[in-house]
Enzyme design. Structure first.
Site, PDB file in Angstrom:
ATOM      1  N   GLU A  81     -11.136  -5.551 -11.845  1.00 11.17           N
ATOM      2  CA  GLU A  81     -11.454  -6.469 -10.736  1.00 11.17           C
ATOM      3  C   GLU A  81     -12.978  -6.675 -10.631  1.00 11.17           C
ATOM      4  OE1 GLU A  81      -9.925  -5.483  -6.715  1.00 11.17           O
ATOM      5  OE2 GLU A  81     -11.868  -6.252  -6.047  1.00 11.17           O
TER       6      GLU A  81
ATOM      7  N   SER B 243       0.477   0.003  -7.734  1.00 10.63           N
ATOM      8  CA  SER B 243       1.149  -0.672  -8.850  1.00 10.63           C
ATOM      9  C   SER B 243       2.474   0.004  -9.208  1.00 10.63           C
ATOM     10  CB  SER B 243       0.216  -0.743 -10.065  1.00 10.63           C
ATOM     11  OG  SER B 243      -0.282   0.524 -10.356  1.00 10.63           O
TER      12      SER B 243
HETATM   13  S1  SF4 Z   1      -3.164  -6.529  -1.932  1.00 12.99           S
HETATM   14 FE1  SF4 Z   1      -3.261  -5.225  -3.782  1.00 12.99          FE
HETATM   15  S2  SF4 Z   1      -4.190  -6.509  -5.371  1.00 12.99           S
HETATM   16 FE2  SF4 Z   1      -4.583  -7.446  -3.393  1.00 12.99          FE
HETATM   17  S3  SF4 Z   1      -6.562  -6.684  -2.807  1.00 12.99           S
HETATM   18 FE3  SF4 Z   1      -5.033  -5.328  -1.891  1.00 12.99          FE
HETATM   19  S4  SF4 Z   1      -4.784  -3.651  -3.377  1.00 12.99           S
HETATM   20 FE4  SF4 Z   1      -5.835  -5.355  -4.438  1.00 12.99          FE
END
Ligand code: SF4
Length: 292
Positions: free
Chosen positions: A131, A274
């Site tokens: 990211e 995840s």
């Molecule tokens: S919802 Fe998930 S992918 Fe989106 S910013 Fe939060 S942790 Fe990251």
């Protein structure tokens, strides 16, 4: 043995959305190309690959006819420019929270701010978080900050600075670094603005795991060992109760074989952003059945 699953855990909204987009495109019969690791979750990735998707990690592997799925971590702006330029179909699975940071950084960069990104950028031999790499590709040569030493080394030749944070970075640590950066830059006569862009989803998962830790004898954290939020979750838990970090059911079976779990009467289960909830249910069933 009783097994309790944390009330808030597993696949966050952003990861779920990217996964659903990939599944939809596969169901539509598209030639889906997963661009880089869509989730830090081998089992779910394998399910997509078995359903017909292919893994492509570099732009030069993409061919016309592919339907490229961009993961929740997002991508550099020039990746999108490349795909558009070549007329290649893609679905943008970038989490809307991450996309908002990308666009914020892009706008502030255009307004003349020097961008500071707080996050894991690969210090001390580590790897840059995807990211962070994606966000860095929406501005010119950003400054990366991961700890206090980096704050003290921020170059001072720019008049104004704008700071954002990797969404899965620790919120407390981010607040500390923001205050230190503010003090350092303002003491040097610089203009400083920021947005603490850490994600609420991650915070809620951590808080729920902390509540669970008080109520059980140990907590098993399920998630990819290379997933930054899973590691943070595990580190958090380890300070509060006995914790185990596993990638899935097979690792739990190993723990049972090694006798690691036999002294516990109540086990907590949680999963990183995840991890799919289905995996926790399977582990719960296994542990409860095994002990009967
Ligand atoms: S919802 Fe998930 S992918 Fe989106 S910013 Fe939060 S942790 Fe990251």
């Amino acid at each position: 043995m009783k097994v309790v699953i944390a009330d808030e855990c597993c696949l966050c909204f952003g990861a779920n959305r990217a996964l659903s987009l990939a599944q939809e495109k596969i169901a539509e019969g598209k030639k889906v190309a997963l661009f880089k690791q869509i989730l830090h979750n081998k089992r779910t990735t394998d399910q997509l690959l078995n359903a017909g998707a292919v893994q492509k990690d570099n732009l030069d592997e993409i061919t016309s006819g592919d339907c490229v799925v961009i993961r929740a971590h997002g991508e550099r702006k020039d990746t999108f420019d490349y795909l558009k330029g070549k007329g290649i179909e893609y679905v943008d699975g970038t989490c809307p929270n991450v996309k908002a940071i990308n666009l914020l950084v892009y706008g502030k960069n255009a307004e003349g701010y020097k961008i500071i990104i707080v996050g894991k950028y690969g210090k001390n031999g580590g790897k840059m978080h995807p990211e962070v790499a994606g966000t860095a590709g929406w501005c010119d040569d950003p400054i990366f900050v991961e700890d206090e030493e980096d704050v003290a080394n921020i170059p001072l030749q720019y008049p104004k600075y704008y700071l954002v944070v990797q969404t899965t970075f620790s919120c407390e640590k981010a607040n500390e670094l923001i205050q230190k950066t503010r003090a350092f830059l303002e003491n040097n006569g610089k203009h400083f603005e920021f947005r603490n862009t850490t994600c609420g989803a991650q915070k809620r998962i951590n808080e729920s795991a902390e509540r669970l830790a008080k109520d059980v004898d140990c907590v098993i954290v399920v998630g990819g060992k290379n997933s930054s939020n899973t590691k943070e979750l595990f580190n958090n838990i380890s300070g509060k109760t006995k914790g185990f970090l596993v990638e899935g059911l097979e690792d739990v079976k190993d723990l049972v074989q090694q006798g690691e779990l036999e002294h516990f009467e109540k086990i907590g289960l949680t999963g990183g952003a995840s991890t799919v909830r289905e995996e926790l249910e399977e582990i719960k069933n296994y542990l409860e059945t095994f002990k009967k």
